[in-house]
Design an enzyme around this catalytic site. Structure first.
Site, short mmCIF file in Angstrom:
data_model
loop_
_atom_site.label_atom_id
_atom_site.label_comp_id
_atom_site.label_asym_id
_atom_site.label_seq_id
_atom_site.Cartn_x
_atom_site.Cartn_y
_atom_site.Cartn_z
N ASP A 205 35.30 10.48 40.32
CA ASP A 205 35.37 11.94 40.29
C ASP A 205 33.96 12.48 40.41
O ASP A 205 32.99 11.73 40.54
CB ASP A 205 36.05 12.46 39.03
N HIS B 264 36.31 16.36 44.80
CA HIS B 264 35.93 15.61 43.60
C HIS B 264 35.07 14.40 43.95
O HIS B 264 35.28 13.30 43.45
CB HIS B 264 37.18 15.19 42.82
N GLU C 292 42.37 20.19 44.83
CA GLU C 292 41.17 20.96 44.52
C GLU C 292 40.02 20.65 45.46
O GLU C 292 38.94 20.23 45.03
CB GLU C 292 40.78 20.72 43.05
#
Length: 553
Positions: free
Chosen positions: A200, A270, A334
């Site tokens: 991440d 990410h 995201e």
């Protein structure tokens, strides 16, 4: 100290009281589908003379027998022997693998009479879940000569084939020892998938041949923000990663307990840890640094750069080498596309592919679709299947991609209707980084939100409006533990226990079999197993025991 005293008193009562030396199948979580007692069958007396038998030349069943012997010793202090026996053993506990059985693959049947106990499964995993039920039916004793097992037939089969728990080791890094403990918790709750989040923005946790900076640079951040993205950072370097040998050891540890690990490498977003390691993979060229704050970063992999796809393939090659399971999780959530809008390479790729805004999707959204489908096709060449977050539904991926529905139940229902297999993990009930009580004053820090044990228990993964064909595409249920605000093992345990127990009944029981009031009574037995192993668990179901000695002025 208080927990130790309570456990000691509890064990003392069990040892002294004669009634406490009887097993109770009705107190098991997840509850069996059927318990039929045989009043005339007589109790089987479990003692140190009991032998656990299994067919010879079967490593899985030999391991199952060893697990059961250890569980019995943990619970009752009785030491049982195990033995490979040809034919039908006389008495004791028999572990039977019957491939011709009408049982479902992970179902089990336990038959007890005065002569002995037989645990049968169509697969070794089914036998293992029967072992878990027998384990959880036993009293916890300090000294015992025998334990009475009532004559009965006990049967159960799981509702869902995919029964998962997730752990984020990127935001905060957890040791190999704790990851194994977490896997033990999954086994205790009859779960079979461990979704392991190992990359991440805030940390890259595994090696990739040809890309050494991923662990030299990307595995570490210079410092960590305090609280919910305040203006204060702790100034303390933080990080770590797992070696290949450690990962292979964890994979085997899980497999021995019939748990498949689903690794997640989130892409194209990410990726700050990867960009800090190799700035040329981003649209701007950096400089970048491993994430120190929580949330979503605007910098993601450059989808117009062929070097990115070379990198992604190298990552996936090694992931496939380390993790033999069918599923590889590629995230897809995201991923802001603001950099792509101004990146010459991304815009050139958009032009080359002939992508255009279509009213529902921007050309940059369609570029993410190209990225996701390219990754999906590459994994298919390696015999693997993609899982991704429900944002993949906006990327036109093939229906062979499994969707993990996190933004509520609606995306999952949509995906199932389109023909995708779906795993339900809605934030509204199954994000275990959410608070378990609305009284946050006495709680460790969390990301916010609220989902107590009852809310977890009442989760219904299959939307009633779906037709029969779409309902079959809801293949599993999972809860997630993101660790922005979870810094240590005891806090991680606290956040999942006993919510994991409620989840296990969602995963195993048919809707008509669920009963929250009955569950609250049964989970009391399971919490004593938590205490036996020293797990930290939340006491909200037992408020009378919570911090009696503490007074807040």
């Amino acid at each position: 100290m208080k927990r130790t005293i309570l456990l000691s008193l509890f064990m003392l009562l069990l040892t002294v009281a004669g009634a406490a030396t009887k097993a109770d199948y009705a107190q098991v979580v997840p509850a069996p589908d059927k318990i039929v007692y045989n009043a005339k069958g007589g109790d089987y007396m479990l003692s140190s003379a009991t032998v656990i038998s299994y067919a010879p030349d079967n490593a899985d069943m030999a391991r199952n027998a060893a697990f059961l012997a250890q569980y019995v010793k943990d619970m009752t202090k009785l030491s049982l022997q195990t033995s490979a026996v040809k034919g039908k053993a006389k008495g004791g506990i028999r572990l039977v693998l019957n491939a011709k059985s009408k049982l479902a693959p992970e179902a089990y049947e336990i038959v007890v009479d005065k002569k002995g106990v037989t645990i049968t499964g169509k697969t070794a995993a089914g036998v293992f879940y029967g072992i878990q039920t027998l384990r959880k039916s036993l009293p916890i004793l300090q000294n015992a000569e025998d334990v009475a097992l009532p004559a009965a037939r006990v049967e159960a089969a799981p509702r869902f084939g995919y029964r998962g728990m997730h752990l984020d080791c990127s935001r905060h890094f957890f040791s190999v020892k704790f990851v194994k403990e977490y896997i033990d918790l999954l086994a205790l709750h009859n779960m079979n998938r461990f979704h392991w989040h190992i990359s991440d923005d805030q940390g890259w946790r595994f090696t990739v041949p040809g890309y050494p900076k991923l662990t030299e640079v990307g595995a570490y951040r210079a410092q960590t923000v305090l609280g919910h993205n305040s203006e204060v950072e702790d100034g303390t370097p933080y990080g770590g990663y797992y070696t290949d040998d450690e990962i292979r050891d964890i994979v085997k540890y899980a497999a021995d307990r019939y748990i498949t690990i689903v690794p997640e490498v989130d892409m194209p977003g990410h990726m700050m840890a990867a960009l800090a390691s190799y700035p040329e993979l981003g649209c701007t060229g950096g400089p970048y640094k491993t994430g120190e704050f929580w949330g979503v970063y605007p910098d993601i992999l450059c989808a117009g750069n062929e070097k990115v796809y070379t990198f992604v393939e190298a990552v996936l090659n090694h992931i496939c080498d380390l993790f033999p399971g069918q599923y590889i999780h590629i995230g897809g959530d995201e991923s802001p596309r603001v950099r792509w809008e101004h990146c010459p390479k991304c815009q050139a790729m958009i032009a080359k592919l002939g992508l255009k805004d279509n009213g529902n999707q921007s050309k940059e959204a369609l570029l993410q679709g190209y990225f996701a489908k390219r990754v999906q096709k590459y994994l298919e060449t390696k015999g693997r299947k993609v899982i991704g977050w429900d944002e993949l539904l906006g990327c036109d991926v093939d229906t062979s991609a499994t969707i993990m529905s996190w933004r509520g139940a609606e995306p999952g229902a949509k995906g199932a209707a389109l023909g995708h297999d779906v795993i339900m993990t809605p934030t509204t009930s199954l994000y275990f980084d959410y608070s378990q009580t609305k009284d946050a004053w006495t709680e460790p820090p969390t990301i916010g939100g609220f989902s107590d044990v009852q809310n977890v228990y009442n989760t219904e993964p299959v939307a009633p409006q779906l037709d029969a064909k779409a309902k079959k595409h809801i293949i599993g249920v999972q809860a997630n533990l993101w660790t922005e605000y979870i810094t240590c093992p005891s806090q991680a345990e606290y956040m999942v226990l006993p919510r994991m127990a409620a989840l296990s009944e969602v995963q195993w029981l048919q809707p008509g079999e669920k009963n929250y009031d009955a569950f609250k009574k049964r989970v009391g037995s399971l919490r004593h197993i938590y205490e036996l192993y020293g797990y930290t668990y939340a006491h909200h179901l037992w408020p009378e025991e919570f911090r009696k000695e503490a007074k807040l002025y």
